[in-house]
Design a protein around this motif. Structure first.
Motif, PDB file in Angstrom:
ATOM      1  N   LYS A 176      28.678 -71.907  10.237  1.00 49.91           N
ATOM      2  CA  LYS A 176      27.970 -72.695  11.385  1.00 49.91           C
ATOM      3  C   LYS A 176      28.332 -72.486  12.915  1.00 49.91           C
ATOM      4  N   ASP A 177      29.974 -71.750  12.953  1.00 54.65           N
ATOM      5  CA  ASP A 177      30.271 -71.748  14.308  1.00 54.65           C
ATOM      6  C   ASP A 177      30.248 -70.476  14.858  1.00 54.65           C
ATOM      7  N   ALA A 178      29.507 -69.481  13.919  1.00 54.79           N
ATOM      8  CA  ALA A 178      29.398 -68.164  14.385  1.00 54.79           C
ATOM      9  C   ALA A 178      28.407 -67.897  15.486  1.00 54.79           C
ATOM     10  N   ASP A 179      28.743 -66.791  16.223  1.00 53.11           N
ATOM     11  CA  ASP A 179      28.036 -66.338  17.438  1.00 53.11           C
ATOM     12  C   ASP A 179      26.620 -66.205  16.830  1.00 53.11           C
ATOM     13  N   SER A 208      19.380 -47.792   0.168  1.00 54.73           N
ATOM     14  CA  SER A 208      20.674 -48.542   0.928  1.00 54.73           C
ATOM     15  C   SER A 208      20.175 -48.755   2.375  1.00 54.73           C
ATOM     16  N   ALA A 209      21.117 -49.796   3.030  1.00 49.73           N
ATOM     17  CA  ALA A 209      20.768 -50.286   4.239  1.00 49.73           C
ATOM     18  C   ALA A 209      21.877 -50.464   5.252  1.00 49.73           C
ATOM     19  N   GLY A 210      21.545 -50.339   6.336  1.00 51.15           N
ATOM     20  CA  GLY A 210      22.743 -50.805   7.518  1.00 51.15           C
ATOM     21  C   GLY A 210      21.793 -51.769   8.278  1.00 51.15           C
ATOM     22  N   ILE A 211      22.657 -52.908   8.607  1.00 50.54           N
ATOM     23  CA  ILE A 211      21.970 -53.857   9.174  1.00 50.54           C
ATOM     24  C   ILE A 211      23.040 -54.068  10.624  1.00 50.54           C
ATOM     25  N   ALA A 212      22.564 -54.231  11.827  1.00 51.50           N
ATOM     26  CA  ALA A 212      23.313 -54.271  13.025  1.00 51.50           C
ATOM     27  C   ALA A 212      22.426 -54.751  14.078  1.00 51.50           C
ATOM     28  N   HIS A 213      22.885 -54.567  15.270  1.00 56.21           N
ATOM     29  CA  HIS A 213      22.150 -55.308  16.462  1.00 56.21           C
ATOM     30  C   HIS A 213      21.457 -54.108  17.190  1.00 56.21           C
ATOM     31  N   PRO A 238      28.880 -56.834  12.007  1.00 55.89           N
ATOM     32  CA  PRO A 238      29.151 -57.784  12.817  1.00 55.89           C
ATOM     33  C   PRO A 238      29.195 -57.574  14.431  1.00 55.89           C
ATOM     34  N   TYR A 239      28.668 -58.445  15.098  1.00 56.79           N
ATOM     35  CA  TYR A 239      28.777 -58.148  16.665  1.00 56.79           C
ATOM     36  C   TYR A 239      30.079 -57.487  17.206  1.00 56.79           C
ATOM     37  N   ALA A 240      31.012 -58.291  16.836  1.00 59.85           N
ATOM     38  CA  ALA A 240      32.362 -57.777  17.362  1.00 59.85           C
ATOM     39  C   ALA A 240      32.996 -56.730  16.532  1.00 59.85           C
ATOM     40  N   ALA A 241      32.721 -56.476  15.441  1.00 58.66           N
ATOM     41  CA  ALA A 241      33.408 -55.408  14.518  1.00 58.66           C
ATOM     42  C   ALA A 241      33.401 -54.120  14.719  1.00 58.66           C
ATOM     43  N   VAL A 242      32.789 -53.530  15.934  1.00 53.70           N
ATOM     44  CA  VAL A 242      32.799 -52.375  16.153  1.00 53.70           C
ATOM     45  C   VAL A 242      33.953 -51.298  16.817  1.00 53.70           C
ATOM     46  N   GLU A 243      34.568 -51.931  17.343  1.00 57.30           N
ATOM     47  CA  GLU A 243      35.490 -51.263  18.180  1.00 57.30           C
ATOM     48  C   GLU A 243      36.737 -50.446  17.143  1.00 57.30           C
ATOM     49  N   GLU A 244      37.491 -51.143  16.481  1.00 60.92           N
ATOM     50  CA  GLU A 244      38.305 -50.585  15.633  1.00 60.92           C
ATOM     51  C   GLU A 244      37.772 -49.554  14.864  1.00 60.92           C
ATOM     52  N   LEU A 245      36.704 -49.906  14.200  1.00 58.57           N
ATOM     53  CA  LEU A 245      35.902 -49.129  13.200  1.00 58.57           C
ATOM     54  C   LEU A 245      35.404 -47.666  13.743  1.00 58.57           C
ATOM     55  N   LEU A 246      35.219 -47.908  14.950  1.00 55.91           N
ATOM     56  CA  LEU A 246      34.466 -46.712  15.523  1.00 55.91           C
ATOM     57  C   LEU A 246      35.634 -45.713  16.125  1.00 55.91           C
ATOM     58  N   SER A 247      36.531 -46.504  16.688  1.00 57.75           N
ATOM     59  CA  SER A 247      37.419 -45.760  17.555  1.00 57.75           C
ATOM     60  C   SER A 247      38.189 -44.412  16.693  1.00 57.75           C
ATOM     61  N   SER A 248      38.531 -44.876  15.646  1.00 62.22           N
ATOM     62  CA  SER A 248      39.386 -43.690  14.910  1.00 62.22           C
ATOM     63  C   SER A 248      38.445 -42.609  14.280  1.00 62.22           C
ATOM     64  N   LEU A 249      37.109 -42.667  14.623  1.00 69.35           N
ATOM     65  CA  LEU A 249      36.234 -41.727  13.937  1.00 69.35           C
ATOM     66  C   LEU A 249      36.147 -40.408  14.631  1.00 69.35           C
ATOM     67  N   PRO A 250      35.982 -39.517  13.732  1.00 65.14           N
ATOM     68  CA  PRO A 250      36.134 -38.062  14.158  1.00 65.14           C
ATOM     69  C   PRO A 250      34.728 -37.896  14.871  1.00 65.14           C
ATOM     70  N   ASN A 299      27.890 -44.795  26.176  1.00 64.58           N
ATOM     71  CA  ASN A 299      27.358 -45.783  25.506  1.00 64.58           C
ATOM     72  C   ASN A 299      27.627 -45.886  24.046  1.00 64.58           C
ATOM     73  N   ILE A 300      27.309 -44.559  23.399  1.00 70.98           N
ATOM     74  CA  ILE A 300      27.584 -44.536  22.026  1.00 70.98           C
ATOM     75  C   ILE A 300      29.014 -44.661  21.616  1.00 70.98           C
ATOM     76  N   ALA A 301      29.674 -44.411  22.413  1.00 75.14           N
ATOM     77  CA  ALA A 301      31.378 -44.483  22.061  1.00 75.14           C
ATOM     78  C   ALA A 301      31.580 -45.824  22.116  1.00 75.14           C
ATOM     79  N   ARG A 302      30.817 -46.731  22.782  1.00 71.06           N
ATOM     80  CA  ARG A 302      30.957 -48.349  22.489  1.00 71.06           C
ATOM     81  C   ARG A 302      30.015 -49.098  21.694  1.00 71.06           C
ATOM     82  N   GLY A 303      29.334 -47.939  20.840  1.00 68.22           N
ATOM     83  CA  GLY A 303      28.314 -48.561  20.145  1.00 68.22           C
ATOM     84  C   GLY A 303      27.087 -49.284  20.974  1.00 68.22           C
ATOM     85  N   ILE A 304      26.886 -48.792  21.976  1.00 68.20           N
ATOM     86  CA  ILE A 304      25.776 -49.381  22.772  1.00 68.20           C
ATOM     87  C   ILE A 304      24.586 -48.595  22.795  1.00 68.20           C
TER      88      ILE A 304
END
Length: 673
Positions: A176-179, A208-213, A238-250, A299-304
């Motif tokens: 209920k308290d989610a963004d 299969s599917a990916g769901i994001a914003h 999830p909205y905030a879940a991007v950075e950690e997942l992305l940053s280590s990515l080759p 932008n894409i480095a930031r998932g934008i």
DNA sequence: ACGGATACGACG
DNA sequence: TCGTCGTAT
């Protein structure tokens, strides 16, 4: 290349849906015995067992990979089932996969804006659906959540076993308290789960599917999820879940960075991972890669990613091609012509069904070839592509394609084109040929007779393509030989130059590249004057191509092209585009779809005059003959009935009425093309 | 001179 | 606009 996009406020819900080893599934649906077995789809079985183009998950777990040869696959996995891609006209025929893909698209398109990204992938913009779900029936109010939805992967959430996991998924969805953005994604999860179940039920295909914003994230993470080596998964970002997942990515794993740009990032800037990329300022990146690519990278480095989902359910072009590797390279014009004929046939077939099913026509024909020259320093030289206005009709496409090829060949050969009766080794080999049709536009679909035509004649009469006496004249002997069976391919010498030369190649091209023995010269004797009557096209027809090639250089002398005509039409308030995109596009095998639009027989009786002036948005009488010639035969007939309403015998209606079309077809009898 | 056929978008 | 190039599956 990636390009910077205007930022959109990102509270969207974007899904990327990807069919699991699609071709394999298509084959398994055809042959259910194969279900559950390690299976791969392979094309061209003769050389080393053919090349794998799709691999089932069972086979993957044996270590079988795409881009293995059939024999390697057998070695890695002896019990593997290899299914061949259908072959037609001596080449791979992907039509069954295309229409299977369309089945999927037409289901997925029901719940939001849908973009056909490839034969087996779509993007969906589910923002509206998610918003209304959130407003009307938010997940937290639901007493039970779909099992399929509960199986979702939520990135950043640790995956414990069994029910615990499902519980936490449920909690995440219902929090209920989610963004608000995450609440929308929660709705997205439920919607996508539903859609995937529907696809499975109605087509038997899993996906299969990916769901994001945004597009970039949904795409990337649906891939990431399918990299988990399991079919039928869905993953939410999830909205905030991007950075950690992305940053280590080759960096090379990111979409669009798998090639030269990614390599350049590594070698020129020392960037190996996304977090490396994050260190660079936007301006720095722009300095290196230009304004567009630079900001895109930042932008894409930031998932934008502000990229919109295009509401496009149909392909923007059609192509048919084949490669002739190594020893199979084509060495003679007649052999090239043979294959161009095959490719053109396939292309025409696909254009015809696009016309029939979607009421679209293509207006540009392009020829691509690849070649090498033996015994020569710059044997790497690129074979140029050529294009010309597309004229409907198999033989027209065949002729045009061949003419384009010859024009390109002259250019390719340059000064060496003139063969001084001596060193015979100095010559070309063709390693790949393809013809494609592009610039596809919608045609007016309100006009009744087009609709009626397709209702009564579900297939375009092939008879209209043959039997024209002039065509035989226009066909080279070698061409007609090779049409039936591929000859020894060394019939080259037997080909008299003058026979091909019906075609009036443009003076421009002729003069710039000089004479070449293997390229036929023009023959003025076969040219006729402009036809004034509709029925006769030959003669002028073959001439058109040459002129058109030439024309494109000299600025189209003010003549309205067919594209302009339909563009104008499409621009009229009646906005076809939107309505069309909804659901009315008859994507697939359902042939009957057309009937949904106007087809009352009463329309036949409307004043022709009015329609002539207004319905098409321009005056029919102003259309130039050569523009007319470019039109699909069926559309020409449509025009004809406007231009000569009096020629339509009354008796036409007498027969069972309602189906006036068949009679129309009959009265404007065998107008051969 | 092979991963094959096909599609899309950017750039000059 | 056309043709080429890059990228992806």
């Amino acid at each position: 290349m990636p390009v910077a996009r205007p930022e959109t406020s990102d509270a969207r819900v974007i899904a990327h849906v990807d069919m699991d080893c699609f071709y394999v599934q298509v084959e398994q649906r055809k042959q259910p015995e194969l279900r559950g077995l390690p299976t791969a789809v392979v094309q061209y079985n003769e050389w080393q067992g053919g090349a794998l183009i799709a691999v089932s998950y069972e086979a993957r777990s044996c270590g079988v990979k795409r881009s293995m040869r059939g024999e390697e696959a057998k070695a890695a996995c002896p019990e593997i089932q290899l299914v061949q891609v259908p072959v037609a006209r001596g080449k791979a025929d992907l039509n069954t996969y295309r229409s299977a893909g369309s089945e999927v698209v037409s289901i997925l398109a029901q719940s939001g804006k849908c973009e056909r990204a490839s034969i087996d992938e779509v993007y969906l913009d589910l923002t509206d659906a998610a918003e209304s779900m959130l407003a009307d029936a938010p997940p937290e109010g639901l007493e039970s959540i779909d099992e399929e939805a509960l199986k979702s992967h939520i990135l950043g959430m640790s995956r414990e076993d069994g029910d615990d996991f499902k519980e936490s998924v449920r909690d995440w969805i219902c929090r209920k308290d989610a963004d608000r953005r995450d609440k929308l994604l929660g709705c997205g999860i439920i919607i996508v789960a539903e859609l995937r179940k529907q696809v499975l039920k109605e087509t038997e295909f899993s996906c299969s599917a990916g769901i994001a914003h945004n597009k970039a994230r949904s795409d990337f993470f649906s891939k990431l999820a399918s990299g988990m080596n399991k079919p039928a998964q869905q993953t939410v970002v999830p909205y905030a879940a991007v950075e950690e997942l992305l940053s280590s990515l080759p960096i090379k794993k990111m979409k669009q960075l798998g090639g030269k740009l990614g390599t350049s990032l590594q070698t020129d800037l020392g960037i190996d991972t996304v977090s490396d990329l994050l260190q660079f300022s936007e301006t720095k990146l722009q300095e290196h890669y230009g304004i567009n690519t630079g900001t895109w990278l930042w932008n894409i480095a930031r998932g934008i990613s502000g990229e919109e989902v295009q509401g496009r359910l149909l392909p923007k072009s059609h192509g048919s091609g084949k490669t002739f590797p190594g020893p199979r390279a084509l060495r003679s014009l007649s052999n090239v012509q043979h294959w161009l004929n095959q490719l053109s046939e396939e292309l025409y077939e696909r254009l015809s069904s696009d016309l029939e099913q979607n009421k679209r026509i293509a207006s540009t024909l392009t020829l691509h070839a690849s070649a090498f020259r033996s015994k020569d320093s710059d044997s790497q030289k690129k074979f140029p592509s050529k294009s010309c206005p597309l004229r409907y009709g198999v033989t027209k496409i065949q002729e045009d394609a061949f003419n384009l090829f010859q024009a390109a060949l002259r250019e390719y050969m340059g000064p060496f084109g003139t063969k001084p009766q001596g060193n015979k080794k100095e010559t070309w080999r063709i390693t790949g040929l393809s013809v494609s049709a592009s610039k596809i536009v919608d045609i007016p679909s309100g006009t009744s007779s087009i609709m009626r035509y397709f209702q009564s004649q579900s297939t375009i009469p092939s008879s209209s393509e043959s039997g024209c006496p002039q065509e035989h004249v226009a066909m080279t002997p070698s061409a007609s030989e090779s049409c039936s069976e591929q000859k020894s391919a060394e019939t080259e010498a037997a080909m008299p130059n003058k026979d091909i030369s019906i075609t009036d190649t443009s003076p421009d091209l002729d003069n710039s590249y000089g004479n070449m023995d293997m390229v036929p010269e023009k023959d003025a004797s076969c040219q006729s004057s402009e036809a004034k009557e509709f029925p006769t096209q030959s003669g002028t027809q073959t001439k058109t191509i040459g002129r058109k090639i030439n024309n494109s250089k000299e600025k189209n002398r003010g003549m309205p092209s067919i594209v302009d005509i339909f563009k104008n039409y499409n621009a009229t308030p009646q906005s076809q585009q939107e309505t069309r995109e909804d659901s009315t596009v008859s994507l697939t095998s359902n042939r009957g779809n057309l009937s949904s639009s106007t087809n009352h027989s009463s329309e036949v009786n409307q004043e022709v005059e009015d329609r002539r002036e207004t319905e098409w948005g321009y005056k029919v009488g102003e259309i130039d003959q050569s523009v007319f010639d470019e039109l699909p035969y069926e559309i020409q007939r449509e025009f004809r009935s406007f231009l000569r309403p009096n020629k339509r015998p009354n008796a036409g209606k007498s027969k069972g009425d309602g189906s006036a079309s068949s009679s129309i077809a009959h009265y404007f009898s065998p107008l051969k093309r």
